[in-house]
Design a protein around this motif. Structure first.
Motif, PDB file in Angstrom:
ATOM      1  N   VAL A  54      -2.029  -9.708 106.231  1.00 19.11           N
ATOM      2  CA  VAL A  54      -1.227 -10.404 107.240  1.00 19.11           C
ATOM      3  C   VAL A  54      -0.552  -9.363 108.121  1.00 19.11           C
ATOM      4  O   VAL A  54      -0.423  -8.197 107.750  1.00 19.11           O
ATOM      5  N   THR A  55      -0.134  -9.784 109.284  1.00 20.27           N
ATOM      6  CA  THR A  55       0.505  -8.863 110.225  1.00 20.27           C
ATOM      7  C   THR A  55       2.002  -9.131 110.321  1.00 20.27           C
ATOM      8  O   THR A  55       2.470 -10.233 110.051  1.00 20.27           O
ATOM      9  N   GLY A  56       2.730  -8.112 110.702  1.00 20.37           N
ATOM     10  CA  GLY A  56       4.175  -8.227 110.857  1.00 20.37           C
ATOM     11  C   GLY A  56       4.686  -7.060 111.682  1.00 20.37           C
ATOM     12  O   GLY A  56       3.943  -6.464 112.465  1.00 20.37           O
ATOM     13  N   SER A  57       5.937  -6.697 111.481  1.00 23.34           N
ATOM     14  CA  SER A  57       6.520  -5.593 112.244  1.00 23.34           C
ATOM     15  C   SER A  57       7.571  -4.876 111.416  1.00 23.34           C
ATOM     16  O   SER A  57       8.099  -5.418 110.440  1.00 23.34           O
ATOM     17  N   VAL A  58       7.841  -3.646 111.821  1.00 20.13           N
ATOM     18  CA  VAL A  58       8.870  -2.841 111.162  1.00 20.13           C
ATOM     19  C   VAL A  58      10.233  -3.336 111.626  1.00 20.13           C
ATOM     20  O   VAL A  58      10.457  -3.579 112.817  1.00 20.13           O
ATOM     21  N   THR A  59      11.141  -3.485 110.688  1.00 20.23           N
ATOM     22  CA  THR A  59      12.487  -3.932 111.012  1.00 20.23           C
ATOM     23  C   THR A  59      13.487  -3.173 110.161  1.00 20.23           C
ATOM     24  O   THR A  59      13.127  -2.541 109.171  1.00 20.23           O
ATOM     25  N   ALA A  60      14.741  -3.218 110.572  1.00 17.63           N
ATOM     26  CA  ALA A  60      15.792  -2.618 109.754  1.00 17.63           C
ATOM     27  C   ALA A  60      16.063  -3.528 108.572  1.00 17.63           C
ATOM     28  O   ALA A  60      15.836  -4.740 108.642  1.00 17.63           O
ATOM     29  N   ASN A  61      16.550  -2.946 107.477  1.00 22.81           N
ATOM     30  CA  ASN A  61      16.850  -3.804 106.341  1.00 22.81           C
ATOM     31  C   ASN A  61      18.130  -4.595 106.556  1.00 22.81           C
ATOM     32  O   ASN A  61      18.433  -5.500 105.795  1.00 22.81           O
ATOM     33  N   ARG A  62      18.882  -4.255 107.633  1.00 19.98           N
ATOM     34  CA  ARG A  62      20.048  -5.072 107.991  1.00 19.98           C
ATOM     35  C   ARG A  62      20.338  -4.905 109.475  1.00 19.98           C
ATOM     36  O   ARG A  62      20.425  -3.787 109.978  1.00 19.98           O
ATOM     37  N   ASP A 273      11.471   8.106 102.881  1.00 22.17           N
ATOM     38  CA  ASP A 273      11.353   9.264 103.760  1.00 22.17           C
ATOM     39  C   ASP A 273      10.419   9.018 104.943  1.00 22.17           C
ATOM     40  O   ASP A 273      10.113   9.938 105.697  1.00 22.17           O
ATOM     41  N   MET A 274       9.968   7.802 105.130  1.00 22.34           N
ATOM     42  CA  MET A 274       9.029   7.493 106.212  1.00 22.34           C
ATOM     43  C   MET A 274       9.787   7.295 107.523  1.00 22.34           C
ATOM     44  O   MET A 274      10.718   6.496 107.604  1.00 22.34           O
ATOM     45  N   ARG A 275       9.376   8.010 108.558  1.00 26.85           N
ATOM     46  CA  ARG A 275      10.030   7.922 109.858  1.00 26.85           C
ATOM     47  C   ARG A 275       9.254   6.943 110.737  1.00 26.85           C
ATOM     48  O   ARG A 275       8.119   7.200 111.142  1.00 26.85           O
ATOM     49  N   VAL A 276       9.865   5.804 110.999  1.00 25.11           N
ATOM     50  CA  VAL A 276       9.249   4.767 111.828  1.00 25.11           C
ATOM     51  C   VAL A 276      10.274   4.268 112.835  1.00 25.11           C
ATOM     52  O   VAL A 276      11.476   4.538 112.718  1.00 25.11           O
ATOM     53  N   SER A 277       9.798   3.525 113.810  1.00 27.99           N
ATOM     54  CA  SER A 277      10.683   2.934 114.817  1.00 27.99           C
ATOM     55  C   SER A 277      10.680   1.418 114.658  1.00 27.99           C
ATOM     56  O   SER A 277       9.650   0.809 114.323  1.00 27.99           O
ATOM     57  N   ILE A 278      11.836   0.820 114.910  1.00 28.34           N
ATOM     58  CA  ILE A 278      11.970  -0.625 114.791  1.00 28.34           C
ATOM     59  C   ILE A 278      11.028  -1.311 115.773  1.00 28.34           C
ATOM     60  O   ILE A 278      10.926  -0.928 116.938  1.00 28.34           O
ATOM     61  N   GLY A 279      10.324  -2.343 115.294  1.00 27.83           N
ATOM     62  CA  GLY A 279       9.442  -3.120 116.150  1.00 27.83           C
ATOM     63  C   GLY A 279       7.986  -2.721 116.091  1.00 27.83           C
ATOM     64  O   GLY A 279       7.132  -3.401 116.679  1.00 27.83           O
ATOM     65  N   MET A 280       7.647  -1.624 115.396  1.00 22.53           N
ATOM     66  CA  MET A 280       6.246  -1.195 115.313  1.00 22.53           C
ATOM     67  C   MET A 280       5.401  -2.264 114.621  1.00 22.53           C
ATOM     68  O   MET A 280       5.826  -2.888 113.656  1.00 22.53           O
ATOM     69  N   PHE A 281       4.184  -2.458 115.140  1.00 21.22           N
ATOM     70  CA  PHE A 281       3.232  -3.401 114.562  1.00 21.22           C
ATOM     71  C   PHE A 281       2.751  -2.876 113.206  1.00 21.22           C
ATOM     72  O   PHE A 281       2.510  -1.682 113.050  1.00 21.22           O
ATOM     73  N   ALA A 282       2.605  -3.773 112.233  1.00 19.61           N
ATOM     74  CA  ALA A 282       2.201  -3.360 110.886  1.00 19.61           C
ATOM     75  C   ALA A 282       1.290  -4.403 110.257  1.00 19.61           C
ATOM     76  O   ALA A 282       1.343  -5.595 110.606  1.00 19.61           O
ATOM     77  N   ARG A 283       0.440  -3.931 109.325  1.00 21.38           N
ATOM     78  CA  ARG A 283      -0.412  -4.817 108.525  1.00 21.38           C
ATOM     79  C   ARG A 283      -0.064  -4.639 107.053  1.00 21.38           C
ATOM     80  O   ARG A 283       0.123  -3.510 106.589  1.00 21.38           O
ATOM     81  N   ALA A 284       0.018  -5.750 106.356  1.00 23.98           N
ATOM     82  CA  ALA A 284       0.311  -5.713 104.918  1.00 23.98           C
ATOM     83  C   ALA A 284      -0.840  -6.366 104.166  1.00 23.98           C
ATOM     84  O   ALA A 284      -1.232  -7.494 104.480  1.00 23.98           O
ATOM     85  N   THR A 285      -1.390  -5.642 103.180  1.00 23.24           N
ATOM     86  CA  THR A 285      -2.491  -6.167 102.381  1.00 23.24           C
ATOM     87  C   THR A 285      -2.000  -6.429 100.962  1.00 23.24           C
ATOM     88  O   THR A 285      -1.601  -5.500 100.257  1.00 23.24           O
ATOM     89  N   PHE A 286      -2.027  -7.704 100.574  1.00 26.33           N
ATOM     90  CA  PHE A 286      -1.616  -8.102  99.229  1.00 26.33           C
ATOM     91  C   PHE A 286      -2.867  -8.231  98.360  1.00 26.33           C
ATOM     92  O   PHE A 286      -3.843  -8.861  98.762  1.00 26.33           O
ATOM     93  N   ARG A 287      -2.833  -7.626  97.180  1.00 23.04           N
ATOM     94  CA  ARG A 287      -3.938  -7.730  96.231  1.00 23.04           C
ATOM     95  C   ARG A 287      -3.449  -8.507  95.011  1.00 23.04           C
ATOM     96  O   ARG A 287      -2.532  -8.087  94.314  1.00 23.04           O
TER      97      ARG A 287
END
Length: 388
Positions: A54-62, A273-287
């Protein structure tokens, strides 16, 4: 003349015989090339899991919105999007001149009432604290202590309700502290106020994002949601960060659908330690529903009949046999076989759509089994099982 004619006739007869013989040899060669051309590979055992991407985006945890409490003009803006701020850092300042002009007389009444109520609360608290010291010495009773505590609570409640009814708490706060500050440490993700422009009550002036622990937020269907649990490992890929996937961890799974999408929101923690920016497009694969050491075959080799039955073709020698199979988990390219195949059979991977049970075949690629005899025997067992 006659001799020459006879010689000519004999030569013609020999030539005709030669041509006839060549034609017969050609027919014999064509008869040797028979059977449907197919490609095969050995059926193997392996591991598989149901995959759902599924697709989503990077967000802040708060994300904390900073609201304007009153209608007021903005005097200056200190922060801008992208700034790192600490709790208490200035974001923007309000112009209180209009507030004093608008609420002048009401503020005088409010100020007097507030001072009176503050004094009543102070006296009630002081009396209660004095009685506590006497109670420790045994000079006052428990009943007297209870009465003093009740009096303090009544004074505090009266102050709160009276000032709330007057409706000037927020105005008072702004007059005494016109600079709006960051409520938490983080990054300013947006600023929506402009110097010289008035803001209405409840307007979001800025948003502070706490990105020390970035997350990916995705929405999943009701069929996938029950299979996801907090702590599960998820494969995350962010195209703008490169093709390499990282391992995320499920932080929360919504128990109720989001009304606009009718889907369940899932928050996934990224590596710290991963450096990302808020709003980046992301894919998540659940197994989910993994299997190990099970029979796997390419999904495209499975044929489905009009009645929904599923089958494959296996080769034994130069003959193809149709074998009914039952499928289990379906991966990205492979499918689990729960019955019909056991491993080692020579599976037709190309050309199966043109076959019928018992059809002759020509294998056009090299056999893949490690033990040809064992594979041939397995194929025979499958064919015999079908015939039985």
């Amino acid at each position: 003349m006659k001799t020459k004619s006879l010689s000519t006739l004999l030569t013609a007869a020999l030539l005709l015989g030669t041509l006839t013989g060549c034609g017969q040899a050609g027919d014999s060669s064509e008869e040797e090339v028979k059977g449907t051309a197919v490609e095969i590979q050995a059926v193997e055992l392996g591991d598989i899991a149901t995959e759902s991407t599924v697709t989503g985006s990077v967000t802040a945890n708060r994300n904390v919105p900073v609201l304007s409490k009153v209608s007021c003009k903005v005097k200056s803006v200190t922060a801008k999007a992208g700034d790192a701020v600490a709790a208490g850092d200035a974001l923007f300042t309000l112009d209180t001149a209009d507030l004093r002009d608008t609420y002048g007389s009401a503020l005088e009444t409010y100020t007097g009432t507030r001072e009176l109520l503050d004094e009543q609360v102070r006296q009630a608290r002081e009396g209660y604290e004095n009685l506590q010291a006497l109670f420790a010495l045994g000079a006052v009773s428990q009943n007297q202590m209870d009465q003093a505590k009740l009096g303090l609570l009544q004074a505090e409640n009266a102050r709160k309700s009276t000032l709330t009814q007057m409706g000037l708490d927020d105005v008072w706060d702004i007059l005494n502290s016109p600079t709006v500050t960051a409520p938490i440490a983080g990054t300013v993700s947006s600023v929506s106020v402009t110097a010289g422009v008035a803001v209405a009550p409840g307007t979001v002036g800025a948003v502070i994002s706490e990105i020390g622990h970035p997350q990916v937020v995705v929405n999943v269907s009701e069929t996938l949601q029950p299979s996801i649990g907090v702590g599960d490992t998820v494969e995350i890929s962010i195209p703008s960060m490169g093709e390499a996937a990282v391992q995320g961890t499920v932080a929360s799974v919504a128990s109720a659908v989001s009304l606009p999408s009718a889907l369940y929101e899932v928050h996934i923690d990224l590596p710290k330690d991963m450096r990302v920016s808020i709003g980046m497009f992301a894919r998540a694969t659940f197994r989910t529903d993994s299997r190990t050491g099970t029979v796997l075959i390419p999904t495209e080799t499975i044929l489905t009949g009009e009645d929904g039955s599923q089958s494959v073709y296996v080769v034994d020698g130069d003959t193809a046999y149709q074998v009914n199979v039952t499928t289990g988990l379906v991966g990205e390219k492979q499918t689990e076989i729960t019955s019909g195949l056991h491993g080692g059979e020579q599976l037709v991977t190309r050309g199966q759509s043109y076959l019928s049970d018992g059809a002759p075949v020509r294998v056009t690629n090299a056999p893949a089994p490690e033990d040809g005899a064992a594979s041939s025997g397995a194929a025979s067992q499958s064919a015999e099982g079908k015939a039985a």
